[in-house]
Design a protein around this motif. Structure first.
Motif, PDB file in Angstrom:
ATOM      1  N   ILE A  74       0.756  -1.044   0.042  1.00 49.46           N
ATOM      2  CA  ILE A  74      -0.006  -0.150   0.026  1.00 49.46           C
ATOM      3  C   ILE A  74       1.014   1.240   0.084  1.00 49.46           C
ATOM      4  N   THR A  75       0.958   1.901  -1.232  1.00 54.32           N
ATOM      5  CA  THR A  75       1.671   3.306  -1.017  1.00 54.32           C
ATOM      6  C   THR A  75       0.715   4.357  -1.036  1.00 54.32           C
ATOM      7  N   LYS A  76       1.417   5.238  -0.282  1.00 55.53           N
ATOM      8  CA  LYS A  76       0.726   6.826  -0.193  1.00 55.53           C
ATOM      9  C   LYS A  76       1.141   7.616  -1.479  1.00 55.53           C
ATOM     10  N   LYS A  77      -0.077   8.102  -2.114  1.00 56.04           N
ATOM     11  CA  LYS A  77       0.025   8.835  -3.422  1.00 56.04           C
ATOM     12  C   LYS A  77       0.319  10.217  -2.994  1.00 56.04           C
ATOM     13  N   ALA A  78       1.035  10.822  -3.873  1.00 56.03           N
ATOM     14  CA  ALA A  78       1.206  12.360  -3.592  1.00 56.03           C
ATOM     15  C   ALA A  78      -0.160  13.060  -3.729  1.00 56.03           C
ATOM     16  N   THR A  79      -0.341  14.004  -2.865  1.00 52.05           N
ATOM     17  CA  THR A  79      -1.542  14.928  -2.970  1.00 52.05           C
ATOM     18  C   THR A  79      -1.595  15.525  -4.009  1.00 52.05           C
ATOM     19  N   ALA A  80      -2.936  15.713  -4.517  1.00 53.70           N
ATOM     20  CA  ALA A  80      -2.973  16.502  -5.883  1.00 53.70           C
ATOM     21  C   ALA A  80      -3.368  17.900  -5.611  1.00 53.70           C
ATOM     22  N   GLN A  81      -3.532  18.398  -4.359  1.00 55.94           N
ATOM     23  CA  GLN A  81      -3.964  19.579  -3.938  1.00 55.94           C
ATOM     24  C   GLN A  81      -3.130  20.756  -4.451  1.00 55.94           C
ATOM     25  N   ALA A  82      -1.807  20.646  -4.534  1.00 56.88           N
ATOM     26  CA  ALA A  82      -1.077  21.781  -5.064  1.00 56.88           C
ATOM     27  C   ALA A  82      -1.061  21.778  -6.355  1.00 56.88           C
ATOM     28  N   GLU A  83      -1.260  20.814  -7.437  1.00 55.26           N
ATOM     29  CA  GLU A  83      -1.313  20.629  -8.579  1.00 55.26           C
ATOM     30  C   GLU A  83      -2.514  21.217  -8.967  1.00 55.26           C
ATOM     31  N   ASP A  84      -3.728  20.942  -8.294  1.00 54.79           N
ATOM     32  CA  ASP A  84      -5.088  21.359  -8.877  1.00 54.79           C
ATOM     33  C   ASP A  84      -5.302  22.973  -8.434  1.00 54.79           C
ATOM     34  N   SER A  85      -4.530  23.765  -7.573  1.00 55.21           N
ATOM     35  CA  SER A  85      -4.784  25.077  -7.234  1.00 55.21           C
ATOM     36  C   SER A  85      -4.433  25.725  -8.291  1.00 55.21           C
ATOM     37  N   CYS A  86      -5.265  26.874  -8.340  1.00 54.57           N
ATOM     38  CA  CYS A  86      -4.874  27.856  -9.397  1.00 54.57           C
ATOM     39  C   CYS A  86      -3.711  28.723  -8.976  1.00 54.57           C
ATOM     40  N   CYS A  87      -3.459  28.614  -7.983  1.00 59.79           N
ATOM     41  CA  CYS A  87      -2.235  29.444  -7.331  1.00 59.79           C
ATOM     42  C   CYS A  87      -1.046  28.752  -7.246  1.00 59.79           C
ATOM     43  N   SER A  88      -1.012  27.634  -7.672  1.00 56.57           N
ATOM     44  CA  SER A  88       0.425  26.796  -8.139  1.00 56.57           C
ATOM     45  C   SER A  88       0.924  27.365  -9.424  1.00 56.57           C
ATOM     46  N   GLY A  89       1.225  28.625  -9.392  1.00 60.62           N
ATOM     47  CA  GLY A  89       1.602  29.203 -11.004  1.00 60.62           C
ATOM     48  C   GLY A  89       0.508  30.022 -11.592  1.00 60.62           C
ATOM     49  N   GLY A  90      -0.512  29.603 -11.495  1.00 61.37           N
ATOM     50  CA  GLY A  90      -1.643  30.266 -11.996  1.00 61.37           C
ATOM     51  C   GLY A  90      -1.597  31.659 -12.129  1.00 61.37           C
ATOM     52  N   ALA A  91      -2.526  32.156 -12.917  1.00 59.88           N
ATOM     53  CA  ALA A  91      -2.888  33.724 -13.194  1.00 59.88           C
ATOM     54  C   ALA A  91      -3.605  34.147 -12.162  1.00 59.88           C
ATOM     55  N   CYS A  92      -4.286  33.428 -11.307  1.00 54.77           N
ATOM     56  CA  CYS A  92      -4.951  33.969 -10.222  1.00 54.77           C
ATOM     57  C   CYS A  92      -4.319  34.569  -9.089  1.00 54.77           C
ATOM     58  N   CYS A  93      -2.779  34.171  -9.121  1.00 55.17           N
ATOM     59  CA  CYS A  93      -2.373  34.554  -8.050  1.00 55.17           C
ATOM     60  C   CYS A  93      -1.769  36.064  -7.950  1.00 55.17           C
ATOM     61  N   GLY A  94      -1.743  36.820  -6.905  1.00 56.96           N
ATOM     62  CA  GLY A  94      -0.899  38.063  -6.809  1.00 56.96           C
ATOM     63  C   GLY A  94      -1.909  39.079  -6.818  1.00 56.96           C
TER      64      GLY A  94
END
Length: 94
Positions: A74-94
């Motif tokens: 049983i392997t713990k997967k990386a969470t997708a939270q940061a990848e799904d956030s528009c603020c992980s490099g998206g235009a909505c930040c700032g």
């Protein structure tokens, strides 16, 4: 942190303690780390309980499937939270 799997041989644990001990170890895993379960039967109820408790957060892989011994990783997967956030490099930040 190491990705080496810890191993629990649940055949040596009292049945009423098994799931609690397994979930305790799974909760302590970092993304990418694994826990191997060794059992004398297919732990389908554990798999269903894990998916109900943490849907999509773990990968379940049969390493050995009976008839007398089951071994599951049983392997713990990386969470997708940061990848799904528009603020992980998206235009909505700032």
């Amino acid at each position: 942190m190491s990705n080496a799997a810890s191993v629990i041989d649940v055949r040596t644990i009292a049945p009423f303690e098994r799931h609690a001990r397994i979930f305790g170890q799974l909760d302590a895993l970092a993304a990418g780390q694994s826990l191997q379960i060794v059992n004398d039967h297919d732990p389908v109820p554990l798999h269903m309980q894990l998916e109900g408790r943490a849907p999509g957060q773990f990968q379940w892989t049969y390493l050995r499937s009976g008839p007398d011994l089951w071994q599951i990783e049983i392997t713990k997967k990386a969470t997708a939270q940061a990848e799904d956030s528009c603020c992980s490099g998206g235009a909505c930040c700032g």
